[in-house]
Every structure is written in structure tokens, then in C-alpha cells.
Scaffold this active site. Structure first.
Site, PDB file in Angstrom:
ATOM      1  N   ARG A  98      28.860 -11.180-105.308  1.00 42.08           N
ATOM      2  CA  ARG A  98      28.829 -11.728-106.671  1.00 42.08           C
ATOM      3  C   ARG A  98      29.205 -13.213-106.657  1.00 42.08           C
ATOM      4  O   ARG A  98      28.626 -14.013-107.394  1.00 42.08           O
ATOM      5  CB  ARG A  98      29.767 -10.940-107.598  1.00 42.08           C
ATOM      6  CG  ARG A  98      29.682 -11.419-109.043  1.00 42.08           C
ATOM      7  CD  ARG A  98      30.478 -10.557-109.996  1.00 42.08           C
ATOM      8  NE  ARG A  98      31.913 -10.634-109.773  1.00 42.08           N
ATOM      9  CZ  ARG A  98      32.815 -10.014-110.500  1.00 42.08           C
ATOM     10  NH1 ARG A  98      32.434  -9.237-111.507  1.00 42.08           N
ATOM     11  NH2 ARG A  98      34.098 -10.135-110.241  1.00 42.08           N
ATOM     12  N   LYS A 104      30.486 -15.970-112.879  1.00 38.40           N
ATOM     13  CA  LYS A 104      31.943 -16.037-113.033  1.00 38.40           C
ATOM     14  C   LYS A 104      32.339 -17.481-112.748  1.00 38.40           C
ATOM     15  O   LYS A 104      32.714 -17.843-111.630  1.00 38.40           O
ATOM     16  CB  LYS A 104      32.581 -15.050-112.044  1.00 38.40           C
ATOM     17  CG  LYS A 104      33.945 -14.582-112.479  1.00 38.40           C
ATOM     18  CD  LYS A 104      34.351 -13.332-111.745  1.00 38.40           C
ATOM     19  CE  LYS A 104      35.846 -13.103-111.799  1.00 38.40           C
ATOM     20  NZ  LYS A 104      36.425 -13.047-113.129  1.00 38.40           N
ATOM     21  N   GLU A 146      32.642  -8.102-124.678  1.00 37.99           N
ATOM     22  CA  GLU A 146      33.699  -7.662-123.750  1.00 37.99           C
ATOM     23  C   GLU A 146      35.018  -8.174-124.288  1.00 37.99           C
ATOM     24  O   GLU A 146      35.081  -8.668-125.414  1.00 37.99           O
ATOM     25  CB  GLU A 146      33.431  -8.200-122.345  1.00 37.99           C
ATOM     26  CG  GLU A 146      33.359  -9.711-122.272  1.00 37.99           C
ATOM     27  CD  GLU A 146      33.154 -10.252-120.860  1.00 37.99           C
ATOM     28  OE1 GLU A 146      33.341  -9.500-119.891  1.00 37.99           O
ATOM     29  OE2 GLU A 146      32.836 -11.433-120.744  1.00 37.99           O
TER      30      GLU A 146
HETATM   31  N1  PMP Z   1      35.158  -9.916-118.119  1.00 35.19           N
HETATM   32  C1  PMP Z   1      35.737 -11.096-117.882  1.00 35.19           C
HETATM   33  C2  PMP Z   1      35.537 -12.207-118.840  1.00 35.19           C
HETATM   34  C3  PMP Z   1      36.529 -11.271-116.738  1.00 35.19           C
HETATM   35  O1  PMP Z   1      37.113 -12.448-116.488  1.00 35.19           O
HETATM   36  C4  PMP Z   1      36.710 -10.189-115.850  1.00 35.19           C
HETATM   37  C5  PMP Z   1      37.530 -10.339-114.599  1.00 35.19           C
HETATM   38  N2  PMP Z   1      38.875 -10.603-114.901  1.00 35.19           N
HETATM   39  C6  PMP Z   1      36.096  -8.960-116.156  1.00 35.19           C
HETATM   40  C7  PMP Z   1      35.307  -8.873-117.281  1.00 35.19           C
HETATM   41  C8  PMP Z   1      36.240  -7.772-115.241  1.00 35.19           C
HETATM   42  O2  PMP Z   1      35.495  -7.946-114.081  1.00 35.19           O
HETATM   43  P1  PMP Z   1      35.902  -7.343-112.674  1.00 35.19           P
HETATM   44  O3  PMP Z   1      36.001  -5.870-112.849  1.00 35.19           O
HETATM   45  O4  PMP Z   1      34.824  -7.738-111.753  1.00 35.19           O
HETATM   46  O5  PMP Z   1      37.222  -7.943-112.317  1.00 35.19           O
END
Ligand code: PMP
Length: 289
Positions: free
Chosen positions: A50, A149, A182
Site C-alpha cells: 500500500r 495515505k 470513515e
Molecule cells: N482511515 C484513516 C483516515 C486512517 O488514517 C487509518 C489508519 N490510521 C484508517 C482508516 C485505518 O487503516 P488501517 O487499518 O490500514 O490502519
């Protein structure tokens, strides 16, 4: 603490980057957060993949291979003598002149921090989190691709401020159409009539690694699931709700905008996901030994 910086493990006091780094000047860069449990790095290859995809999407070419970055991550965890913790990898565009163009930056920089993390107090895992709806919206996918990200978290920071000022722990972010995207740092799931529902990535959700794990576990636990658009109505009227993230893991939600979800306690399906997740995370992953 030892930090991996551009090819070397250095002391924290020596881990410095330029004030001309475009990561600082413009938020031009990408990052990852990864957990390790019992000396195994959870979903390491998936996180690194990723990271590389985020970098590709912003036209940032990394001078290392995915395999090398996996190894550097393991080296950093090892060098700090930790059994359980959190790794943060940050890739910046690198140092360049004062000017937006990324072509001013010759070489990207990368640093890796291995540390411990405790995002929420235990009480919230036992009793559930309270959420509010934030006024700050998730950027539209045409403005900032939700899968990337990136180091641009100002929207999320503004939304987190709203949540904390309202006395809540986390905040739900909506997209420009008013659909749930989210939370400020976590993906969101709800359970309605035995079905698991989560917003689609195209509604503005990060394609979370923990989110993917939950969808895999749903198959194994025989819980039918849907990725679809949802509004706050769906959360208000859900039977159960929980959030997922690398740092937060799987955490129950007890209320949104002071409306109790279900009976206001962590639900039975949520608890099944929490224990299945813990079992998987505690027993799989790339060994650091
Ligand atoms: N949404 C956002 C905005 C995030 O920053 C994160 C990670 N902290 C997540 C969702 C969760 O993603 P992951 O399970 O890959 O950590």
C-alpha cells in the site's frame, strides 16, 4: 531509540530531515502505520504494498524495492528490542527549493520509527466509544484520492479537534454528498440484522488493512457483508457499530451524536470480530527473528 533514516539506523537525536523537505513544506509524501505482535509484523507485505501504491499514485518513485523496505522495517523493530508495538514509515518527496514542483526534489527520504502505541484507554474497548458527526468533510476523491495515505491529514486533524471539543473520542466524517466515509483515523462498520456493512472506498474511505482483515474474517465467521453507501441514519438505527485501524485495532462504538447504538454496549457480533482479530494478529505475521 534507533530510527532508520535513508539507509542507516541512527540515534533519535541524529534523525533529522531538512527544513526544505517537501514533506514538511507541502505535506508531499506518504506514510504507513504497522503493528507487530509477539515479534511478528502483522500484514507487513500488504502495508508495504500500500505504501508503494500510495507513492506511485502521487508520482513518487522510491529507490528501494518492496522486499528491501520490508527488511528495513524488520531491522528497525529488531534494533529497538521490542516484542509488541507500532512502526511508522514515512516517505517524503525529499529536500528541494521553495516551490511546489516535486521536480525540485532530487531524492525521496524515508524514515522508520518503531515504538509503542496506546491509542485509546482500555475503558473504551470494554464499554465502547462515543462518536460525533464532524462538520469537516472528507475531501472528494477528485481532490485527494482516498486510497492514498498521504501526509495531508489536515482535514482529519480539523475533524478530530471537533470531536474532542464536543467531548467525544472519535468523529464520523461524511463525504461531499453527505454519505458516511470513515472516522478521522479509523474505518467504520455497522451490523444490521446480522449483516456487516461498511462504506465503499469510493465514498471516501481509506482502503484500510484492518478493514480488509475484517472482511476476510466475515467470510470465515459466516457473517454476510456489504460494502455500500450509508448515511448517519444507518448508524443511528444499527444494532452494533465498531471502528477498525492499525493503531485502534477493532473497537466498539456505543453512541453517535449522543444517540445510543443498539443497547449502548459492545454487541455480540462485534465481540466475535474482536476476538477473531486478536487471535489472528497474535499468531500470524512476518517473524523478526
Ligand atoms: N482511515 C484513516 C483516515 C486512517 O488514517 C487509518 C489508519 N490510521 C484508517 C482508516 C485505518 O487503516 P488501517 O487499518 O490500514 O490502519
Amino acid at each position: 531509540m534507533k530510527i532508520w533514516l535513508d539507509g542507516k539506523l541512527v540515534e533519535e537525536s541524529e534523525a533529522k530531515i531538512s527544513v526544505f523537505d517537501h514533506g514538511i513544506l507541502y505535506g508531499d509524501g506518504v506514510f504507513e502505520g504497522i503493528r507487530f505482535y509477539n515479534r511478528r509484523v502483522f500484514r507487513l507485505e500488504e502495508h508495504i504494498k500500500r505504501l508503494f501504491e500510495s507513492a506511485r499514485a502521487i508520482a513518487l518513485k522510491l529507490p528501494w524495492s518492496e522486499e528491501e523496505v520490508c527488511q528495513y522495517t524488520i531491522d528497525t523493530v529488531k534494533a529497538n528490542g521490542l516484542d509488541d508495538g507500532y512502526v511508522r514509515l514515512v516517505v517524503t518527496r525529499g529536500a528541494g527549493g521553495l516551490g511546489l514542483s516535486p521536480y525540485l526534489c532530487e531524492t525521496p527520504s524515508m524514515f522508520i520509527i518503531a515504538s509503542t502505541i496506546k491509542l485509546y484507554p482500555q475503558e473504551h474497548y470494554d464499554n465502547g466509544l462515543s462518536l460525533i458527526t464532524c462538520a469537516t468533510r472528507r475531501p472528494a476523491p477528485g481532490a485527494l484520492m482516498p486510497q492514498v495515505k498521504s501526509l495531508n491529514y489536515l482535514n482529519n486533524v480539523m475533524a478530530k479537534i471537533e470531536a474532542i471539543q464536543a467531548g467525544a473520542v472519535e468523529g464520523v466524517m461524511l463525504n461531499e454528498q453527505g454519505y458516511v466515509a470513515e472516522c478521522t483515523g479509523d474505518n467504520i462498520f455497522l451490523i444490521k440484522d446480522g449483516r456487516l456493512i461498511t462504506p465503499q472506498v469510493s465514498d471516501g474511505a481509506l482502503d484500510g488493512i484492518t478493514r480488509r482483515v475484517i472482511l476476510e474474517l466475515a467470510d470465515q465467521l459466516g457473517v454476510p457483508y456489504e460494502e455500500r453507501s450509508m448515511t448517519r441514519y444507518d448508524i443511528y438505527t444499527s444494532d452494533e457499530c465498531f471502528l477498525t485501524g492499525t493503531a485502534a485495532e477493532v473497537i466498539p462504538v456505543k453512541s453517535l451524536d449522543q444517540r445510543e447504538i443498539g443497547d449502548g454496549k459492545p454487541g455480540e457480533v462485534t465481540l466475535r470480530f474482536i476476538s477473531a482479530f486478536r487471535e489472528l494478529a497474535g499468531s500470524t505475521g512476518a517473524s523478526i527473528d
